[in-house]
Design a protein around this motif. Structure first.
Motif, PDB file in Angstrom:
ATOM      1  N   THR A 104       0.834  -1.211   0.000  1.00  0.00           N
ATOM      2  CA  THR A 104       0.000   0.000   0.000  1.00  0.00           C
ATOM      3  C   THR A 104       0.864   1.255   0.000  1.00  0.00           C
ATOM      4  OG1 THR A 104      -1.717  -1.185   1.222  1.00  0.00           O
ATOM      5  CG2 THR A 104      -1.841   1.220   1.224  1.00  0.00           C
ATOM      6  N   PHE A 105       1.883   1.290   0.837  1.00  0.00           N
ATOM      7  CA  PHE A 105       2.762   2.454   0.956  1.00  0.00           C
ATOM      8  C   PHE A 105       3.438   2.772  -0.374  1.00  0.00           C
ATOM      9  CE2 PHE A 105       7.036   4.140   2.159  1.00  0.00           C
ATOM     10  CZ  PHE A 105       6.619   5.362   2.681  1.00  0.00           C
ATOM     11  N   PHE A 106       4.061   1.773  -0.982  1.00  0.00           N
ATOM     12  CA  PHE A 106       4.768   2.042  -2.232  1.00  0.00           C
ATOM     13  C   PHE A 106       3.805   2.223  -3.405  1.00  0.00           C
ATOM     14  CE2 PHE A 106       8.475   0.681   0.166  1.00  0.00           C
ATOM     15  CZ  PHE A 106       9.362   1.692  -0.195  1.00  0.00           C
ATOM     16  N   SER A 107       2.634   1.647  -3.348  1.00  0.00           N
ATOM     17  CA  SER A 107       1.630   1.901  -4.379  1.00  0.00           C
ATOM     18  C   SER A 107       1.201   3.367  -4.347  1.00  0.00           C
ATOM     19  CB  SER A 107       0.406   1.012  -4.187  1.00  0.00           C
ATOM     20  OG  SER A 107       0.737  -0.328  -4.367  1.00  0.00           O
ATOM     21  N   ILE A 108       0.991   3.882  -3.158  1.00  0.00           N
ATOM     22  CA  ILE A 108       0.625   5.297  -3.024  1.00  0.00           C
ATOM     23  C   ILE A 108       1.753   6.182  -3.540  1.00  0.00           C
ATOM     24  CG2 ILE A 108       0.155   7.146  -1.358  1.00  0.00           C
ATOM     25  CD1 ILE A 108      -1.287   5.002   0.359  1.00  0.00           C
ATOM     26  N   LEU A 109       2.982   5.850  -3.170  1.00  0.00           N
ATOM     27  CA  LEU A 109       4.129   6.674  -3.577  1.00  0.00           C
ATOM     28  C   LEU A 109       4.376   6.630  -5.073  1.00  0.00           C
ATOM     29  CD1 LEU A 109       6.894   6.067  -0.885  1.00  0.00           C
ATOM     30  CD2 LEU A 109       5.669   8.176  -1.368  1.00  0.00           C
ATOM     31  N   ILE A 110       4.319   5.443  -5.657  1.00  0.00           N
ATOM     32  CA  ILE A 110       4.750   5.271  -7.043  1.00  0.00           C
ATOM     33  C   ILE A 110       3.609   5.455  -8.043  1.00  0.00           C
ATOM     34  CG2 ILE A 110       5.706   3.591  -8.674  1.00  0.00           C
ATOM     35  CD1 ILE A 110       7.293   2.455  -6.238  1.00  0.00           C
ATOM     36  N   VAL A 119      -3.268   9.851   4.124  1.00  0.00           N
ATOM     37  CA  VAL A 119      -3.282   8.393   3.990  1.00  0.00           C
ATOM     38  C   VAL A 119      -1.849   7.865   3.989  1.00  0.00           C
ATOM     39  CG1 VAL A 119      -3.867   6.465   2.461  1.00  0.00           C
ATOM     40  CG2 VAL A 119      -5.488   8.346   2.776  1.00  0.00           C
ATOM     41  N   LEU A 120      -0.972   8.522   3.238  1.00  0.00           N
ATOM     42  CA  LEU A 120       0.436   8.134   3.197  1.00  0.00           C
ATOM     43  C   LEU A 120       1.056   8.225   4.592  1.00  0.00           C
ATOM     44  CD1 LEU A 120       2.745   7.337   1.249  1.00  0.00           C
ATOM     45  CD2 LEU A 120       3.297   9.768   1.120  1.00  0.00           C
ATOM     46  N   PHE A 121       0.744   9.279   5.321  1.00  0.00           N
ATOM     47  CA  PHE A 121       1.255   9.483   6.669  1.00  0.00           C
ATOM     48  C   PHE A 121       0.868   8.318   7.590  1.00  0.00           C
ATOM     49  CE2 PHE A 121       0.414  10.986  11.001  1.00  0.00           C
ATOM     50  CZ  PHE A 121       1.669  11.482  11.354  1.00  0.00           C
ATOM     51  N   TYR A 122      -0.405   7.929   7.560  1.00  0.00           N
ATOM     52  CA  TYR A 122      -0.870   6.889   8.472  1.00  0.00           C
ATOM     53  C   TYR A 122      -0.402   5.488   8.066  1.00  0.00           C
ATOM     54  CZ  TYR A 122      -3.430  10.150  11.275  1.00  0.00           C
ATOM     55  OH  TYR A 122      -3.744  11.182  12.122  1.00  0.00           O
ATOM     56  N   VAL A 123      -0.331   5.204   6.791  1.00  0.00           N
ATOM     57  CA  VAL A 123       0.204   3.906   6.358  1.00  0.00           C
ATOM     58  C   VAL A 123       1.662   3.810   6.787  1.00  0.00           C
ATOM     59  CG1 VAL A 123       0.830   2.511   4.349  1.00  0.00           C
ATOM     60  CG2 VAL A 123      -1.412   3.602   4.447  1.00  0.00           C
ATOM     61  N   PRO A 130       5.535   1.054  16.577  1.00  0.00           N
ATOM     62  CA  PRO A 130       4.999  -0.214  17.110  1.00  0.00           C
ATOM     63  C   PRO A 130       3.521  -0.110  17.510  1.00  0.00           C
ATOM     64  CG  PRO A 130       6.346   0.867  18.766  1.00  0.00           C
ATOM     65  CD  PRO A 130       6.443   1.701  17.520  1.00  0.00           C
ATOM     66  N   LEU A 131       2.709   0.391  16.599  1.00  0.00           N
ATOM     67  CA  LEU A 131       1.288   0.586  16.894  1.00  0.00           C
ATOM     68  C   LEU A 131       0.536  -0.734  17.041  1.00  0.00           C
ATOM     69  CD1 LEU A 131       0.465   3.592  14.544  1.00  0.00           C
ATOM     70  CD2 LEU A 131       0.941   3.621  16.990  1.00  0.00           C
ATOM     71  N   PHE A 132       0.998  -1.765  16.335  1.00  0.00           N
ATOM     72  CA  PHE A 132       0.317  -3.049  16.460  1.00  0.00           C
ATOM     73  C   PHE A 132       0.439  -3.599  17.874  1.00  0.00           C
ATOM     74  CE2 PHE A 132       1.150  -3.245  11.763  1.00  0.00           C
ATOM     75  CZ  PHE A 132      -0.161  -2.998  11.414  1.00  0.00           C
ATOM     76  N   LEU A 133       1.538  -3.307  18.536  1.00  0.00           N
ATOM     77  CA  LEU A 133       1.703  -3.724  19.928  1.00  0.00           C
ATOM     78  C   LEU A 133       0.614  -3.091  20.791  1.00  0.00           C
ATOM     79  CD1 LEU A 133       3.474  -5.175  22.070  1.00  0.00           C
ATOM     80  CD2 LEU A 133       4.702  -3.013  22.318  1.00  0.00           C
ATOM     81  N   VAL A 134       0.336  -1.838  20.546  1.00  0.00           N
ATOM     82  CA  VAL A 134      -0.695  -1.122  21.307  1.00  0.00           C
ATOM     83  C   VAL A 134      -2.073  -1.724  21.048  1.00  0.00           C
ATOM     84  CG1 VAL A 134      -1.781   1.150  21.629  1.00  0.00           C
ATOM     85  CG2 VAL A 134       0.687   0.990  21.281  1.00  0.00           C
ATOM     86  N   LEU A 135      -2.266  -2.280  19.876  1.00  0.00           N
ATOM     87  CA  LEU A 135      -3.548  -2.923  19.551  1.00  0.00           C
ATOM     88  C   LEU A 135      -3.610  -4.369  20.043  1.00  0.00           C
ATOM     89  CD1 LEU A 135      -3.942  -1.664  15.880  1.00  0.00           C
ATOM     90  CD2 LEU A 135      -5.142  -0.815  17.893  1.00  0.00           C
TER      91      LEU A 135
END
Length: 147
Positions: A104-110, A119-123, A130-135
């Motif tokens: 997703t990140f590189f698709s948005i960029l390229i 959207v780019l910021f949050y991806v 380590p946001l997944f740890l918080v979840l």
């Protein structure tokens, strides 16, 4: 469960050390990883163009940062819950989420000529923090309490 962790001083110490390493990764992010978006997103980026970047170096920087955060997060998950099944489930989640987010990140960029910066910021944030740890920790804790 929390009382059990606090009673075991060695386990508590390792949890604190793992958290410290996560903080150190964040503290020394600009010295450790190639990421031209660090300065970009700290500025008033909405009216600017994306900075120049080397795609391979950016991928390797994001990959290494994600790997470090994932490693210390998995150590924390194991130290908190002491369940091998939960650890293996977390490993698979981290791998699948990395694949989805990096594409997703590189698709948005390229592929997108003028991307939505928010959207780019949050991806990117999910890749480098380590946001997944918080979840995961509250979700796993809730699941364990329901058993």
């Amino acid at each position: 469960m929390i009382k059990k962790i606090l009673r075991n001083k060695g386990r508590f110490f390792l949890i604190v050390v793992s958290l410290l390493f996560l903080v150190l990764v964040r503290t020394f992010e600009s010295q450790l990883f190639y990421d031209p978006f660090l300065a970009f997103f700290k500025s008033n980026y909405q009216n600017q163009t994306l900075p120049e970047y080397d795609t391979l170096k950016l991928f390797l920087g994001v990959l290494s940062r994600y790997f470090l955060n994932t490693f210390f997060s998995l150590v924390l998950i194991y130290l908190i819950f002491k369940e091998r099944k939960m650890l293996l489930f977390s490993v698979w989640l981290y791998l699948i989420l990395f694949g989805f987010l990096i594409v997703t990140f590189f698709s948005i960029l390229i592929l997108i000529e003028s991307p939505n910066y928010l959207v780019l910021f949050y991806v990117r944030r999910f890749l480098i923090q380590p946001l997944f740890l918080v979840l995961f920790v509250p979700a796993f804790y809730y699941q364990k309490m329901m058993k």
